[in-house]
Design a protein around this motif. Structure first.
Motif, mmCIF file in Angstrom:
data_model
loop_
_atom_site.group_PDB
_atom_site.id
_atom_site.type_symbol
_atom_site.label_atom_id
_atom_site.label_comp_id
_atom_site.label_asym_id
_atom_site.label_seq_id
_atom_site.Cartn_x
_atom_site.Cartn_y
_atom_site.Cartn_z
ATOM 1 N N HIS A 86 -9.697 14.852 24.082
ATOM 2 C CA HIS A 86 -9.113 14.343 25.327
ATOM 3 C C HIS A 86 -7.859 15.137 25.659
ATOM 4 N N ASN A 87 -7.405 14.990 26.893
ATOM 5 C CA ASN A 87 -6.343 15.883 27.355
ATOM 6 C C ASN A 87 -5.615 15.266 28.542
ATOM 7 N N ILE A 88 -4.508 15.929 28.906
ATOM 8 C CA ILE A 88 -3.750 15.518 30.098
ATOM 9 C C ILE A 88 -3.529 16.758 30.955
ATOM 10 N N ILE A 89 -3.805 16.634 32.249
ATOM 11 C CA ILE A 89 -3.501 17.727 33.186
ATOM 12 C C ILE A 89 -2.647 17.153 34.322
ATOM 13 N N THR A 90 -1.592 17.861 34.672
ATOM 14 C CA THR A 90 -0.756 17.439 35.796
ATOM 15 C C THR A 90 -1.399 17.918 37.095
ATOM 16 N N VAL A 91 -1.446 17.035 38.058
ATOM 17 C CA VAL A 91 -2.133 17.325 39.318
ATOM 18 C C VAL A 91 -1.283 16.870 40.504
ATOM 19 N N ALA A 92 -1.121 17.774 41.464
ATOM 20 C CA ALA A 92 -0.440 17.393 42.709
ATOM 21 C C ALA A 92 -1.433 17.297 43.871
ATOM 22 N N TRP A 93 -2.562 17.973 43.725
ATOM 23 C CA TRP A 93 -3.591 17.889 44.780
ATOM 24 C C TRP A 93 -4.404 16.616 44.516
ATOM 25 N N THR A 94 -3.848 15.522 44.938
ATOM 26 C CA THR A 94 -4.474 14.223 44.714
ATOM 27 C C THR A 94 -4.109 13.302 45.861
ATOM 28 N N ILE A 116 -9.042 14.177 43.097
ATOM 29 C CA ILE A 116 -8.163 15.178 42.500
ATOM 30 C C ILE A 116 -8.848 16.522 42.722
ATOM 31 N N SER A 117 -8.078 17.576 42.955
ATOM 32 C CA SER A 117 -8.650 18.916 43.053
ATOM 33 C C SER A 117 -8.200 19.717 41.843
ATOM 34 N N VAL A 118 -9.183 20.280 41.150
ATOM 35 C CA VAL A 118 -8.889 20.954 39.879
ATOM 36 C C VAL A 118 -9.554 22.331 39.877
ATOM 37 N N ARG A 119 -8.813 23.327 39.408
ATOM 38 C CA ARG A 119 -9.397 24.669 39.295
ATOM 39 C C ARG A 119 -10.412 24.678 38.149
ATOM 40 N N PRO A 120 -11.608 25.263 38.371
ATOM 41 C CA PRO A 120 -12.642 25.258 37.325
ATOM 42 C C PRO A 120 -12.185 25.913 36.018
ATOM 43 N N GLU A 121 -11.200 26.799 36.069
ATOM 44 C CA GLU A 121 -10.765 27.456 34.826
ATOM 45 C C GLU A 121 -9.853 26.577 33.957
ATOM 46 N N ARG A 122 -9.430 25.434 34.447
ATOM 47 C CA ARG A 122 -8.591 24.544 33.640
ATOM 48 C C ARG A 122 -9.376 23.999 32.450
ATOM 49 N N HIS A 123 -8.675 23.828 31.325
ATOM 50 C CA HIS A 123 -9.308 23.265 30.126
ATOM 51 C C HIS A 123 -9.857 21.864 30.418
ATOM 52 N N SER A 124 -9.149 21.126 31.253
ATOM 53 C CA SER A 124 -9.543 19.742 31.565
ATOM 54 C C SER A 124 -10.811 19.668 32.416
ATOM 55 N N TYR A 125 -11.079 20.732 33.153
ATOM 56 C CA TYR A 125 -12.158 20.689 34.151
ATOM 57 C C TYR A 125 -13.475 20.203 33.547
ATOM 58 N N CYS A 147 2.968 19.076 30.806
ATOM 59 C CA CYS A 147 1.494 18.991 30.806
ATOM 60 C C CYS A 147 0.887 19.849 31.917
ATOM 61 N N GLY A 148 1.740 20.310 32.834
ATOM 62 C CA GLY A 148 1.272 21.160 33.924
ATOM 63 C C GLY A 148 1.541 22.637 33.702
ATOM 64 N N VAL A 149 2.157 22.969 32.578
ATOM 65 C CA VAL A 149 2.399 24.392 32.295
ATOM 66 C C VAL A 149 1.900 24.799 30.911
ATOM 67 N N ARG A 150 1.327 23.858 30.199
ATOM 68 C CA ARG A 150 0.739 24.139 28.887
ATOM 69 C C ARG A 150 -0.705 23.682 28.914
ATOM 70 N N SER A 151 -1.578 24.398 28.170
ATOM 71 C CA SER A 151 -2.996 24.046 28.205
ATOM 72 C C SER A 151 -3.418 23.270 26.963
ATOM 73 N N GLY A 152 -4.324 22.345 27.194
ATOM 74 C CA GLY A 152 -4.934 21.585 26.105
ATOM 75 C C GLY A 152 -5.739 22.490 25.173
ATOM 76 N N LYS A 153 -5.976 23.729 25.595
ATOM 77 C CA LYS A 153 -6.646 24.712 24.737
ATOM 78 C C LYS A 153 -5.783 24.954 23.502
ATOM 79 N N ASN A 162 -2.127 19.655 21.599
ATOM 80 C CA ASN A 162 -2.488 18.253 21.786
ATOM 81 C C ASN A 162 -1.348 17.652 22.609
ATOM 82 N N LYS A 163 -1.571 17.480 23.898
ATOM 83 C CA LYS A 163 -0.466 17.104 24.794
ATOM 84 C C LYS A 163 0.042 15.689 24.519
ATOM 85 N N PHE A 164 -0.834 14.787 24.110
ATOM 86 C CA PHE A 164 -0.384 13.432 23.772
ATOM 87 C C PHE A 164 0.627 13.517 22.625
HETATM 88 C C1 FMN Z 1 3.512 19.817 39.440
HETATM 89 C C2 FMN Z 1 2.211 20.464 39.086
HETATM 90 C C3 FMN Z 1 1.086 20.207 39.869
HETATM 91 C C4 FMN Z 1 -0.149 20.782 39.545
HETATM 92 N N1 FMN Z 1 -1.237 20.492 40.309
HETATM 93 C C5 FMN Z 1 -2.458 20.993 39.975
HETATM 94 C C6 FMN Z 1 -3.602 20.630 40.721
HETATM 95 O O1 FMN Z 1 -3.544 19.859 41.687
HETATM 96 N N2 FMN Z 1 -4.791 21.148 40.336
HETATM 97 C C7 FMN Z 1 -4.920 22.000 39.263
HETATM 98 O O2 FMN Z 1 -6.031 22.452 38.966
HETATM 99 N N3 FMN Z 1 -3.832 22.360 38.534
HETATM 100 C C8 FMN Z 1 -2.611 21.862 38.848
HETATM 101 N N4 FMN Z 1 -1.506 22.194 38.112
HETATM 102 C C9 FMN Z 1 -1.639 23.124 36.988
HETATM 103 C C10 FMN Z 1 -2.209 22.479 35.730
HETATM 104 O O3 FMN Z 1 -1.623 21.228 35.462
HETATM 105 C C11 FMN Z 1 -1.967 23.424 34.536
HETATM 106 O O4 FMN Z 1 -2.666 24.638 34.743
HETATM 107 C C12 FMN Z 1 -2.295 22.828 33.182
HETATM 108 O O5 FMN Z 1 -1.721 23.641 32.201
HETATM 109 C C13 FMN Z 1 -3.773 22.691 32.963
HETATM 110 O O6 FMN Z 1 -3.965 22.064 31.749
HETATM 111 P P1 FMN Z 1 -5.309 22.215 30.894
HETATM 112 O O7 FMN Z 1 -5.567 23.686 30.728
HETATM 113 O O8 FMN Z 1 -4.978 21.528 29.600
HETATM 114 O O9 FMN Z 1 -6.376 21.533 31.661
HETATM 115 C C14 FMN Z 1 -0.259 21.639 38.411
HETATM 116 C C15 FMN Z 1 0.883 21.892 37.626
HETATM 117 C C16 FMN Z 1 2.095 21.306 37.946
HETATM 118 C C17 FMN Z 1 3.304 21.570 37.089
#
Ligand code: FMN
Length: 191
Positions: A29-37, A49-58, A83-89, A92-94
């Motif tokens: 399990h993991n945590i991703i920060t998202v602003a596109w929500t 929520i909008s998430v880039r396919p390359e994210r670990h959480s995707y 949690c938005g600048v470090r990857s769950g790859k 362990n973000k928790f």
């Molecule tokens: C404030 C903020 C907002 C973000 N919003 C998004 C978003 O809406 N969609 C997305 O794919 N990534 C977003 N990100 C980037 C991911 O949170 C970031 O790439 C994260 O490290 C991904 O984690 P993961 O690799 O463990 O999934 C955002 C980051 C920050 C700091």
């Protein structure tokens, strides 16, 4: 008043910056920060929520077909950013952020215990848009900290949570209240 044309971009403000927890509480399990929500429907309650396919959480969100939106506060601001600048790859973000994975009621993804409000979401549609895929979801349950609920009236007071907002790359604390829904048309009290 004259305006200057800006290149097309995402200029809406303020945005929520939420922590989305995903995966399986008993597995990865993991945590991703998202602003596109955002909220997209009232009945049934729906959000996206909008998430880039390359994210670990995707993959976790795609495979489980569910996720939890955890609202953030000034106290959680640093963890939200981290949690938005470090990857769950790699982390362990928790564990790194000393957050507690709490079982959700309807889905396998964990909730974040320290968040005042956790929203269980079930994916109903995935729409590829370009850079991001949009996960449209139905809200299955909302879990709120009991201290936010007025014991007498049962009303939920979210203002107590100190919610943060995200504007153009920066995080902000809440300001002061300037009105309530419909206040612009309410009769002003004569003094
Ligand atoms: C404030 C903020 C907002 C973000 N919003 C998004 C978003 O809406 N969609 C997305 O794919 N990534 C977003 N990100 C980037 C991911 O949170 C970031 O790439 C994260 O490290 C991904 O984690 P993961 O690799 O463990 O999934 C955002 C980051 C920050 C700091």
């Amino acid at each position: 008043m004259s305006k200057v044309e800006w290149k097309p971009g995402n200029m809406l403000y303020p945005l929520p910056a939420v922590m989305v927890s995903c995966g399986d509480i008993d597995g990865e399990h993991n945590i991703i920060t998202v602003a596109w929500t955002g909220t997209i429907n009232s009945e049934p309650p729906m959000c996206y929520i909008s998430v880039r396919p390359e994210r670990h959480s995707y993959k976790m969100i795609q495979e489980q077909g569910s996720f939890v939106i955890n609202l953030t506060t000034t106290k959680l601001a640093e963890a939200t950013d981290w949690c938005g600048v470090r990857s769950g790859k790699n982390y362990n973000k928790f564990k790194e952020m000393k957050l507690t994975a709490v079982p959700a009621k309807h889905i396998k993804a964990p909730m974040i215990g320290e968040s005042p409000v956790s929203i269980e979401c079930k994916v109903t549609q995935v729409i590829p848009l370009g850079s991001h895929d949009m996960f449209i979801a139905e809200v299955l349950a909302v879990h709120a900290d009991e201290h936010l609920i007025d014991k007498k009236t049962g009303a939920l007071d979210l203002r107590q949570t100190d919610p943060i907002s995200y504007i153009h790359g920066s995080y902000y604390e809440p300001g002061s209240k300037i009105g309530r829904f419909g206040y612009s048309v309410k009769k002003k009290k004569s003094t």
